[in-house]
Design a protein around this motif. Structure first.
Motif, PDB file in Angstrom:
ATOM      1  N   HIS A  87       3.259  -2.013   2.719  1.00 34.58           N
ATOM      2  CA  HIS A  87       1.816  -2.013   2.442  1.00 34.58           C
ATOM      3  C   HIS A  87       1.158  -0.737   2.938  1.00 34.58           C
ATOM      4  CE1 HIS A  87       2.656  -6.237   1.640  1.00 34.58           C
ATOM      5  NE2 HIS A  87       1.553  -6.208   0.913  1.00 34.58           N
ATOM      6  N   LYS A  88       1.598  -0.274   4.114  1.00 31.43           N
ATOM      7  CA  LYS A  88       1.023   0.955   4.649  1.00 31.43           C
ATOM      8  C   LYS A  88       1.305   2.124   3.719  1.00 31.43           C
ATOM      9  CE  LYS A  88       2.114   1.192   9.016  1.00 31.43           C
ATOM     10  NZ  LYS A  88       2.837   1.660  10.218  1.00 31.43           N
ATOM     11  N   LEU A  89       2.489   2.120   3.119  1.00 32.16           N
ATOM     12  CA  LEU A  89       2.901   3.261   2.292  1.00 32.16           C
ATOM     13  C   LEU A  89       2.788   2.962   0.800  1.00 32.16           C
ATOM     14  CD1 LEU A  89       5.909   4.518   4.395  1.00 32.16           C
ATOM     15  CD2 LEU A  89       3.697   5.608   4.083  1.00 32.16           C
ATOM     16  N   ASP A  90       1.974   2.004   0.452  1.00 33.49           N
ATOM     17  CA  ASP A  90       1.717   1.740  -0.961  1.00 33.49           C
ATOM     18  C   ASP A  90       1.207   3.027  -1.619  1.00 33.49           C
ATOM     19  OD1 ASP A  90       0.920   0.930  -3.417  1.00 33.49           O
ATOM     20  OD2 ASP A  90      -0.313  -0.756  -2.729  1.00 33.49           O
ATOM     21  N   PRO A  91       1.930   3.521  -2.609  1.00 33.31           N
ATOM     22  CA  PRO A  91       1.521   4.815  -3.189  1.00 33.31           C
ATOM     23  C   PRO A  91       0.129   4.789  -3.810  1.00 33.31           C
ATOM     24  CG  PRO A  91       3.320   3.801  -4.444  1.00 33.31           C
ATOM     25  CD  PRO A  91       3.165   3.000  -3.198  1.00 33.31           C
ATOM     26  N   TYR A  92      -0.376   3.580  -4.104  1.00 29.42           N
ATOM     27  CA  TYR A  92      -1.692   3.504  -4.726  1.00 29.42           C
ATOM     28  C   TYR A  92      -2.819   3.598  -3.699  1.00 29.42           C
ATOM     29  CZ  TYR A  92       0.032   2.290  -9.365  1.00 29.42           C
ATOM     30  OH  TYR A  92       0.640   2.330 -10.596  1.00 29.42           O
ATOM     31  N   ARG A  93      -2.463   3.536  -2.400  1.00 26.42           N
ATOM     32  CA  ARG A  93      -3.478   3.485  -1.370  1.00 26.42           C
ATOM     33  C   ARG A  93      -3.965   4.896  -1.066  1.00 26.42           C
ATOM     34  NH1 ARG A  93      -2.766  -0.392   3.820  1.00 26.42           N
ATOM     35  NH2 ARG A  93      -3.491   1.205   5.257  1.00 26.42           N
ATOM     36  N   PRO A  94      -5.277   5.137  -1.232  1.00 31.16           N
ATOM     37  CA  PRO A  94      -5.771   6.489  -0.958  1.00 31.16           C
ATOM     38  C   PRO A  94      -5.625   6.822   0.518  1.00 31.16           C
ATOM     39  CG  PRO A  94      -7.435   5.124  -2.065  1.00 31.16           C
ATOM     40  CD  PRO A  94      -6.337   4.219  -1.656  1.00 31.16           C
ATOM     41  N   VAL A 141      -4.664  14.337  -1.591  1.00 28.23           N
ATOM     42  CA  VAL A 141      -4.566  14.489  -3.041  1.00 28.23           C
ATOM     43  C   VAL A 141      -4.332  13.114  -3.656  1.00 28.23           C
ATOM     44  CG1 VAL A 141      -3.375  15.640  -4.935  1.00 28.23           C
ATOM     45  CG2 VAL A 141      -3.554  16.749  -2.712  1.00 28.23           C
ATOM     46  N   SER A 142      -5.017  12.860  -4.740  1.00 16.40           N
ATOM     47  CA  SER A 142      -4.880  11.583  -5.425  1.00 16.40           C
ATOM     48  C   SER A 142      -4.453  11.860  -6.865  1.00 16.40           C
ATOM     49  CB  SER A 142      -6.219  10.846  -5.382  1.00 16.40           C
ATOM     50  OG  SER A 142      -6.047   9.550  -5.854  1.00 16.40           O
ATOM     51  N   ASN A 178      -0.677   8.957  -3.867  1.00 11.77           N
ATOM     52  CA  ASN A 178      -1.584   9.595  -2.911  1.00 11.77           C
ATOM     53  C   ASN A 178      -0.788  10.255  -1.805  1.00 11.77           C
ATOM     54  OD1 ASN A 178      -4.545   8.704  -3.543  1.00 11.77           O
ATOM     55  ND2 ASN A 178      -3.242   6.928  -3.937  1.00 11.77           N
ATOM     56  N   PHE A 179      -1.209  11.442  -1.426  1.00 13.22           N
ATOM     57  CA  PHE A 179      -0.508  12.124  -0.334  1.00 13.22           C
ATOM     58  C   PHE A 179      -1.403  13.200   0.260  1.00 13.22           C
ATOM     59  CE2 PHE A 179       0.430  14.543  -4.134  1.00 13.22           C
ATOM     60  CZ  PHE A 179       0.318  15.859  -3.730  1.00 13.22           C
TER      61      PHE A 179
END
Lengths: 207, 700, 320
Positions: C116-123, C165-166, C198-199
């Motif tokens: 959950h912490k690293l969900d790629p959709y999480r800004p 970056v999103s 997001n990264f």
């Protein structure tokens, strides 16, 4: 550790199995139907995922193309045929003579052909109104699922014809009896699948 | 009708450009020379086989004794021969790819298209046409013997399964000579394998090869589930079955449930490619995510289909060569079943990166890690089997020990990959490639080699050469470590899989190391061939007369080697698990039956051979749009099967009781004359297949 | 034949030492996610090593135990006890099942949290809103569209180091997978579908990015440089791209979309001032990204010639 005291194995058994034990063939056939059921389930699942607007892709959806009337007649034909096959099975099981068994099987065959005829007419109508599988993902799923069942019924009809020929020429031998038992399973199985199609595709799609 | 129309009616889309092996003459280039060379190897190999068969007048025996046989042992041997042929091609393809990548910083020597075909055929062959036939062959040979049966439940169907598998393999071999193979990998993800992006024959070769072999495997699964349910000797309950039979049962059940999924995904892709359906296309509502789901619903159970029988081999090997009962039988059975069940619940971990929610990913990640529990239990059970044993370091044991240590490392990287956030980094990289080779080479291939070495004398009546077996094992083990551990490194550094060239100089040294490993693996393959040759030449020194060269524990070792066609002179009654070991411990390993009976055997049949030949032409016709050939082949297949179903076995045979009795009594007499070999002489010519008791004095 | 003499400790050491040395080696290499340069990859590395350490509880006993058992209980060793009938120990059974199960419980808890912490959709949270970039996967290059700046690039993804970056991704060909290992793991880009990633970067620098999903003969060339820049340098970069960029109208995009590598794009579209293998665009046709997405959802059939990535693709057909 009690087995250590025994000898492990011995040669005093009376053989119980024979190569032509029909029980084996029935077991094998059940397993075949289980794997066939997986095939149908995956086509059903695909159909369910293809009911979205994305997969309908601007083409006709279930409400635009499906008609309950024809499907209801098909259902009637197939359900009746499964009943008449049951009567044939009873006739064979109770040894009521070849004529009675063959009579019910002929009725079953006729009903199977009626089903295929109705289904063929339905397919022709779909093609006619442009509901072709090349139109959308949804129609591909429809044309994947329903004709797959139709192909199975066709195979069943061919098998039934062969069985009738065998019955006519050889009588109700053990072989024929075993074949009829397996075909009966297959026929009832196809009926169940059709009930799935009728519920999911027709009733579900038109609800 | 013009001549061109006639031409295309007859030959479909086949033309002279499709003939790879001619390219070396009219359009020579380094890469085309490799392709042509490979095609010529296939052609010359086929011609050589035909020539040898003719010179040695072996056609008649080949047809009479093998191709038309329904004997489960012969079918098993044919499966393994097929697997070995495909293994040679698969390994060599791997070596060519390693060589290309060793040279990848400067671009290498292969064309991109050829490289794409190589990784696609390599994967398809190794999974579906090497490992599957190999384990199916072992199951065929061993299971009926272990459960005390005459044959499988459906001997003719068994030969039909082999026919379809062979047809699939034949198509893959033909793709090397005529036309080209898919570049879509062994998973063949659309839309890349769709008609729009690969309009040629490549994906069609893949599809029909996979569909044909899938049908074969489904039928095999059905056959063996019924065999194990119905044919067990009297007295053998489920909890008396040898461990290999248990794993074979679970694998067979999984075949029945998993193979249909790949049949469906392939059939849908066929409809897309041939009839313009939109299951997986980009436009008009196709959805390639459905393919990924359906394919992996097969693909994940498939790896357990492969590995479970190997686990069964390891169980037999651990207990036999430790001279000890298998530890934790109940646990091993439970673990096998749990693995089989869980394997159907984890398919999504093959595409954590598709953008689904974190909840879904986490759920499938945890389900995946759960498989580690029963697998770990198995490893510990084998360790406990070694504990307080008397371990003999035969070739199967060497594979077993290497497997246990290497497999846990693969398990470790598997746990890493089960974590979605880590998977985001190593998915589609060589880390993943290293992981599944780490599972499949020590896990499956070593197990198959161990089984091959272990049961070889049972079928052929002599043991395999020990020295060359060890050389081969050393090469395979060291070669594996050198070839695949470096891939973990470059994978973690971000080197993608299926990549022929790279710009990062740091990768190169690792690929050079992997290249050395590939060379050792090739040496391992060569050693296996030498081993077979030397073993056949020196077979008198390793002759297994008694039938029990390893002090075996299960029923197959209570039969003569080679096993007679009918397996057991009299069907045994089983009183305990590890029945033969118990019998020998009680000094009753070779009882003489009170009476013998006639034995019914099924007759030979052409059905399987017809499936192999016309299955191949059916696939070929469909691939090249030669519709007449496809229709004709389908008709032949249908008529043959229906005809066989109507007429049944028209040539059943009966072996008279007197003949059985004479053979069996002669064998018993030979056994009584044999000196019993202690285990210290197991690998010497003194071992004639009669085991001296290891622990009669140690009865509790 | 004399019995072999395996040195148990050494045998155990070989695979383990090799594996650890290898991993440490790749951590030193300065590329890949084991040398992270951003918060996402750093967490991924942390998770990677933590799992390895915890799993050692079940791995080490096997690596040590197998050679020790094999050596101790070798056939010739008369001193070792021999128990041919021993085949079950209840306490041992509990240990064998419960220890791995316990580890899975621990790892599973971490897994749930980390996923959950690293969900790629999480800004990624930060003082300034993330930089929006739209990514279109094409055969064998990524096209980066900067809607706020009105520019686009091939072969280079620049962003200011102080902003997250999103990304929104799709593809105009077959499925691809986008990844910049030192910053963030991958996500698929699929036709007609929008995925997100997001990264952020901890410091300025150039990081390798690529596609990981095989898509044909130019696959291995589908690379780009992800460049984290000082904010001022980024502004200057944007200005330069605007200045030098060639207009990306529908017809140009149609030509760009066909099969070509970044180097070939540079050759076909670039001008002298652009860096090697990098092409700049400005004057972006409005709604290009949504147009690419929508093309596959339009409900209209697309001819082969209108599908970039197809061998029969023709730019004139697709320029709708």
């Amino acid at each position: 550790m009690s087995d250590i005291a025994q000898t492990g194995f011995s040669f005093d058994a009376t053989p119980t199995m024979h190569n032509d034990d029909p029980g084996k063939a029935i077991s094998g056939f059940w397993l075949f139907m289980m794997s066939d059921l997986i095939i149908f389930s995956l086509f059903f699942a695909t159909y369910a995922t293809m009911l979205t607007p994305m997969s309908i892709a601007g083409g006709p959806g279930p409400k635009d193309i499906l008609e309950l009337r024809s499907a209801a007649f098909e259902t009637g034909a197939l359900l009746t045929s499964t009943f008449t096959f049951g009567l044939a099975s009873l006739a064979i099981a109770h040894g009521r003579g070849r004529a009675q068994a063959m009579g019910w099987l002929l009725v079953t065959l006729a009903l199977g052909l009626v089903f295929l005829g109705l289904e063929g007419r339905e397919f022709a109508r779909l093609l006619d109104i442009g509901a072709v599988p090349q139109r959308s993902g949804y129609l591909s799923a429809l044309w994947g699922l329903v004709p797959l069942h139709g192909l199975h019924v066709t195979a069943g009809v061919i098998w039934l014809t062969i069985l009738l020929v065998q019955m006519g020429t050889q009588g109700v031998t053990g072989r024929v009896r075993a074949g009829a038992a397996r075909l009966a399973l297959f026929w009832h199985f196809l009926d169940l699948i059709w009930i799935g199609i009728f519920s999911v595709v027709y009733l579900g799609g038109l609800a | 009708m013009t001549s061109q129309e006639l031409w295309s009616l007859a030959l479909g889309r086949l033309d002279v450009d499709a003939l790879d092996f001619l390219k070396a003459f009219y359009a020579p280039s380094e890469n085309d020379d490799i392709l042509s060379g490979a095609a010529w190897v296939v052609i010359l190999g086929a011609v050589t086989v035909v020539a040898l068969l003719t010179i040695f007048r072996a056609w008649r025996p080949l047809f009479r004794d093998w191709l038309t046989s329904v004997d489960h042992k012969k079918i098993g041997v044919m499966y393994i021969v097929l697997a070995m042929v495909m293994l040679v091609r698969g390994v060599l393809e791997g070596v060519v790819m390693r060589a290309q990548q060793a040279d990848g910083l400067t671009g290498g020597f292969l064309s991109a298209n050829h490289f794409g075909q190589l990784f696609s055929t390599h994967g398809t062959i190794m999974v579906l046409f090497m490992a599957m036939p190999f384990l199916t062959g072992l199951i065929n040979i061993v299971v009926p013997l272990q459960i005390g049966a005459r044959d499988v439940s459906f001997p003719m169907l068994n030969s039909v399964s082999l026919g379809f598998t062979t047809a699939g393999a034949a198509l893959i071999m033909i793709s090397l000579v005529i036309g080209e193979f898919s570049t879509g990998g062994w998973t063949a993800y659309p839309p890349y394998t769709g008609r729009v992006f690969q309009p040629g024959v490549g994906p069609d070769y893949w599809l029909w090869a996979v569909i044909l072999s899938g049908v074969g495997s489904t039928l095999t699964g059905i056959n063996f589930v019924v065999t194990i349910y119905k044919e067990r000797a009297p007295g053998m309950g489920f909890m008396q079955m040898p461990m290999f039979t248990w794993t074979a049962l679970c694998t067979a059940i999984m075949m029945i449930f998993a193979m249909p999924a790949v049949t469906v995904s392939s059939a849908m892709l066929v409809l897309d490619r041939y009839l313009g359906f939109h299951f997986f296309t980009n436009d008009l509502g196709g959805n390639m995510m459905n393919y990924a789901n359906i394919f992996w619903l097969f693909g994940h159970p498939e790896v357990y289909i492969l590995v479970l029988p190997a686990f069964g081999v390891y169980s037999e090997v651990a207990s036999t060569f430790s001279g000890k009962r298998l530890y934790g039988y109940g646990s091993l059975v439970a673990a096998t079943m749990v693995i089989a069940l869980l394997s159907f619940t984890v398919w999504l971990h093959h595409f954590f990166t598709m953008g689904q929610s974190a909840d879904v990913n986490a759920a499938f990640g945890i389900a995946t890690m759960l498989i580690g529990v029963p697998t770990g239990v198995k490893i510990y059970d084998w360790m406990a089997t070694l504990f307080r044993g008397r371990i003999r370091f035969t070739v199967p044991v060497i594979y077993l020990l290497a497997f246990m240590m290497l497999f846990v490392l693969g398990g470790l990287t598997g746990i890493l990959l089960a974590n979605p956030a880590v998977d985001f980094q190593v998915h589609n990289t060589l880390f993943l490639v290293a992981h599944f080779h780490n599972m499949l080479i020590p896990g499956v291939l070593f197990g198959l080699f161990a089984g091959y070495t272990y049961w070889f004398p049972k079928i052929f009546g002599f043991r395999l050469n020990e020295v060359w077996g060890r050389i081969a094992a050393f090469n395979w083990i060291a070669g594996f470590m050198l070839a695949f551990f470096p891939l973990y490194v470059v994978g973690a550094m971000g080197m993608t899989r299926r990549t022929m060239a790279y710009a990062e100089p740091a990768f190169q040294i690792w690929f050079h190391i992997a290249g050395v490993g590939a060379a050792l693996l090739t040496a391992g393959l060569a050693s296996l061939c030498v081993q077979l040759w030397v073993s056949i030449r020196n077979r008198e020194q390793t002759r297994d007369i008694g039938g029990d060269p390893w002090d075996g524990r299960t029923l197959e070792w209570a039969t003569p080697s080679p096993v007679p066609e009918y397996n057991f002179a009299v069907i045994p009654r089983v009183h305990s698990r590890e029945a033969f070991a118990s019998a020998k411990a009680a000094g009753a390993g070779y009882p003489e039956p009170a009476s013998y009976a006639d034995i019914d055997l099924p007759g030979p049949t052409w059905t399987g051979l017809v499936m192999a030949i016309f299955g191949t032409t059916l696939g070929f016709g469909l691939i090249w749009y030669m519709w007449w050939l496809a229709a004709l082949s389908f008709a032949v297949i249908a008529v043959t099967l229906i005809g066989r179903a109507i007429r049944g076995d028209r040539h059943p045979r009966v072996i008279p009781a007197a003949e059985v009795a004479a053979e069996h009594r002669a064998w018993l007499a030979r056994i009584r004359a044999l000196p019993a070999a202690p285990r210290t002489q197991e690998r010497s010519p003194a071992n004639r297949g009669m085991a001296a008791p290891e622990y009669r004095d140690l009865r509790p | 034949m004399p019995p072999p003499r395996p040195q148990p400790a050494m045998t155990a050491a070989i695979p383990l030492a090799m594996a650890i040395a290898l991993m440490a080696g790749s951590a030193q290499a300065g590329i890949g996610f084991l040398s992270p340069e951003g918060p996402v990859a750093a967490l991924q590395r942390e998770q990677f090593w933590r799992i390895i350490v915890i799993t050692m509880i079940v791995v080490v006993p096997v690596l040590l135990g197998v050679p020790l058992l094999a050596w101790r209980y070798r056939h010739g060793n008369a001193r070792a006890r021999y128990a041919p009938h021993w085949d079950l120990s209840r306490p041992l059974e509990w240990v064998m099942w419960l220890v791995p199960a316990g580890i899975v419980v621990v790892l599973g808890t971490f897994l749930w949290q980390d996923t959950h912490k690293l969900d790629p959709y999480r800004p990624i949270a930060g003082p300034t809103p993330p930089l929006q970039v739209q990514v279109v996967g094409l055969d064998w290059k990524w096209l980066f569209l900067y809607p706020e700046q009105g520019i686009a690039t091939v072969g280079e993804l620049a962003f200011p180091q102080d902003r997250a970056v999103s990304l929104e991704l799709t593809t105009d060909t077959v499925m691809q997978s986008f990844m910049i290992p030192q910053l963030v793991g991958q996500i698929y880009a699929m036709p007609g579908m929008r995925t997100k990633l997001n990264f952020a970067a901890d410091q300025t620098g150039d990081f390798a990015g690529f596609n990981t999903q095989y898509n044909g003969k130019g696959f291995h060339e589908q690379r780009f440089a992800a460049r984290a820049m000082e904010p001022a340098a980024f502004d200057a970069w944007v200005a330069e791209v605007k200045d030098q960029g060639v207009p990306l109208d529908a017809a140009t995009y149609a030509r760009l979309a066909g099969q070509s590598t970044p180097a070939e794009v540079r050759k076909g579209f670039g001008t002298a001032g652009m860096p090697e293998d990098v092409t700049y665009f400005s004057g972006i046709a409005p709604g290009l990204f949504d147009g690419v997405l929508g093309r596959y959802m339009s409900g209209r059939a697309l001819a082969d010639a209108a599908q970039p990535g197809a061998p029969d693709y023709h730019p004139q057909t697709s320029g709708e």
